[in-house]
Design a protein around this motif. Structure first.
Motif, PDB file in Angstrom:
ATOM      1  N   MET A  15      10.929 -54.475 -54.673  1.00  0.00           N
ATOM      2  CA  MET A  15      11.177 -55.112 -55.797  1.00  0.00           C
ATOM      3  C   MET A  15      12.582 -54.846 -56.375  1.00  0.00           C
ATOM      4  SD  MET A  15       8.927 -55.937 -59.146  1.00  0.00           S
ATOM      5  CE  MET A  15       9.262 -54.347 -59.944  1.00  0.00           C
ATOM      6  N   ARG A  16      13.235 -55.794 -56.707  1.00  0.00           N
ATOM      7  CA  ARG A  16      14.529 -55.433 -57.381  1.00  0.00           C
ATOM      8  C   ARG A  16      14.648 -56.323 -58.672  1.00  0.00           C
ATOM      9  NH1 ARG A  16      14.795 -55.944 -52.150  1.00  0.00           N
ATOM     10  NH2 ARG A  16      16.578 -55.001 -50.918  1.00  0.00           N
ATOM     11  N   ILE A  17      14.794 -55.453 -59.706  1.00  0.00           N
ATOM     12  CA  ILE A  17      14.904 -55.781 -61.026  1.00  0.00           C
ATOM     13  C   ILE A  17      16.275 -55.995 -61.557  1.00  0.00           C
ATOM     14  CG2 ILE A  17      14.280 -55.115 -63.798  1.00  0.00           C
ATOM     15  CD1 ILE A  17      11.886 -53.626 -62.386  1.00  0.00           C
ATOM     16  N   GLY A  18      16.605 -57.170 -62.065  1.00  0.00           N
ATOM     17  CA  GLY A  18      18.059 -57.431 -62.432  1.00  0.00           C
ATOM     18  C   GLY A  18      17.985 -57.688 -64.145  1.00  0.00           C
ATOM     19  N   ILE A  19      18.952 -57.058 -64.825  1.00  0.00           N
ATOM     20  CA  ILE A  19      19.190 -57.122 -66.233  1.00  0.00           C
ATOM     21  C   ILE A  19      20.640 -57.935 -66.607  1.00  0.00           C
ATOM     22  CG2 ILE A  19      19.212 -55.875 -68.391  1.00  0.00           C
ATOM     23  CD1 ILE A  19      16.508 -55.635 -67.222  1.00  0.00           C
ATOM     24  N   ASP A  20      20.414 -58.701 -67.416  1.00  0.00           N
ATOM     25  CA  ASP A  20      21.728 -59.603 -67.750  1.00  0.00           C
ATOM     26  C   ASP A  20      21.811 -59.288 -69.187  1.00  0.00           C
ATOM     27  OD1 ASP A  20      24.022 -60.992 -68.083  1.00  0.00           O
ATOM     28  OD2 ASP A  20      22.859 -62.910 -68.226  1.00  0.00           O
ATOM     29  N   LEU A  21      22.854 -58.075 -69.526  1.00  0.00           N
ATOM     30  CA  LEU A  21      22.991 -57.792 -71.064  1.00  0.00           C
ATOM     31  C   LEU A  21      24.195 -58.551 -71.704  1.00  0.00           C
ATOM     32  CD1 LEU A  21      23.044 -55.876 -73.665  1.00  0.00           C
ATOM     33  CD2 LEU A  21      24.311 -54.299 -72.206  1.00  0.00           C
ATOM     34  N   GLY A  22      23.709 -59.593 -72.536  1.00  0.00           N
ATOM     35  CA  GLY A  22      24.498 -60.336 -73.103  1.00  0.00           C
ATOM     36  C   GLY A  22      24.610 -60.141 -74.676  1.00  0.00           C
ATOM     37  N   GLY A  23      25.449 -60.930 -75.378  1.00  0.00           N
ATOM     38  CA  GLY A  23      25.694 -60.385 -76.883  1.00  0.00           C
ATOM     39  C   GLY A  23      24.582 -60.800 -77.745  1.00  0.00           C
ATOM     40  N   THR A  24      23.879 -61.827 -77.498  1.00  0.00           N
ATOM     41  CA  THR A  24      22.811 -62.359 -78.263  1.00  0.00           C
ATOM     42  C   THR A  24      21.595 -61.957 -77.415  1.00  0.00           C
ATOM     43  OG1 THR A  24      22.931 -64.509 -77.300  1.00  0.00           O
ATOM     44  CG2 THR A  24      24.160 -64.065 -79.258  1.00  0.00           C
ATOM     45  N   LYS A  25      21.419 -61.973 -76.327  1.00  0.00           N
ATOM     46  CA  LYS A  25      19.999 -61.977 -75.441  1.00  0.00           C
ATOM     47  C   LYS A  25      20.125 -60.844 -74.466  1.00  0.00           C
ATOM     48  CE  LYS A  25      20.643 -65.596 -72.185  1.00  0.00           C
ATOM     49  NZ  LYS A  25      21.144 -64.823 -71.188  1.00  0.00           N
TER      50      LYS A  25
END
Length: 298
Positions: A1-11
């Motif tokens: 399994m591959r986990i991705g995280i998108d770190l944005g300014g609001t979410k």
């Protein structure tokens, strides 16, 4: 399994993908504002909940609104200011007890579209996000191209090529210079140019609606925008010669862009011939977080 995280300014968005790219889990949380430790804990919480829900352990990749400096190992150029100067990958690795891979969010977009998106099967993909600003990333054989200074793909902060007297010297850019490509081809730049012509401040979607209704001013600004974006993309072709250019962000939803750009581009490229196609993304707003997951490859 591959986990991705998108770190944005609001979410902050998390996703878990199977080896075949099937979405297994997804969750969004608000980004703690100005709180670096809070951001670390929010990312760790997403990873832990994904693994608990799926009863699997995954690799972790994170897309960030900045870059990790190859010289210092710390984040720089991030719009989320509290990330700058922090060893984010090391801190997350320690917190999660595993290696964590980081990449610029535009590079994650390019990787996503290269792996199983609009650029699938292409060895060199140039991915562009045309939104409030303008970001770009490069994927080579489905891997992000970072560069010696971590700046690969920062095409939006080169000057618009072959400026006309009416365009020169260009509007100020947040980077401190004038006439950057971003100030013309971002959604903000598109609206600004319409406002300069008409004295009306409208969002891009309303300008496009007016263009489709036959308004001359909206049609004129769209024609200018296509010309500017084609000139800017010609620099990419002259320098990198990618097999495909994939557009994302709000401006990528304008269907009329693609025939115009593909018609114009050859005339702006050295030698006056170009087989590189400009296409819309396949994964939409999910491309960034999917690309973060694919930082570990297939």
């Amino acid at each position: 399994m591959r986990i991705g995280i998108d770190l944005g300014g609001t979410k902050i968005e998390g996703i878990a993908l199977s080896d075949q790219g099937q979405e297994l889990w997804r969750e969004r949380v608000a980004t703690p504002q100005g709180d670096y430790q809070g951001i670390l804990q929010a990312i760790a919480g997403l990873v832990q909940r994904a693994e608990a829900n799926l009863t699997l352990t995954g690799s972790v990749g994170v897309g960030i609104p900045g870059v990790l400096s190859p010289q210092t190992g710390k984040v720089k150029n991030a719009n989320t200011q509290c990330l700058n100067g922090q060893a984010l990958d090391q801190d997350l690795s320690q917190l999660l007890n595993r290696e964590v891979r980081l990449a610029n969010d535009a590079n994650c977009f390019a990787v996503s579209e290269a792996v199983d998106g609009a650029g699938q099967g292409k060895s060199l993909v140039f991915g562009i996000i045309l939104g409030t600003g303008c970001g770009a990333g490069i994927a080579v054989n489905e891997r992000p191209l970072v560069g010696a200074n971590g700046l690969s793909g920062e095409w939006g902060h080169n000057p618009l090529p072959w400026m006309t007297p009416q365009e020169y010297p260009g509007s100020p850019c947040f980077c401190g210079r004038r006439g950057c490509i971003e100030t013309f081809v971002s959604g903000t730049g598109f609206s600004r140019q319409y406002s300069q012509l008409t004295s009306h401040n409208l969002p891009g979607d309303q300008i496009i609606h007016r263009m489709r209704q036959g308004e001359p001013a909206a049609s004129q600004v769209f024609e200018l925008y296509c010309d500017q974006l084609s000139r800017a993309l010609a620099h990419v072709v002259n320098l990198l010669d990618p097999e495909i250019i994939v557009l994302g962000g709000g401006m990528s939803n304008i269907d009329e862009l693609y025939p115009e750009l593909n018609r114009r581009l050859a005339a702006d490229v050295l030698g006056r011939e170009c087989v590189t196609q400009v296409v819309a993304n396949r994964h939409g707003d999910s491309s960034g977080v999917r690309g973060a997951a694919w930082l570990w490859g297939r």
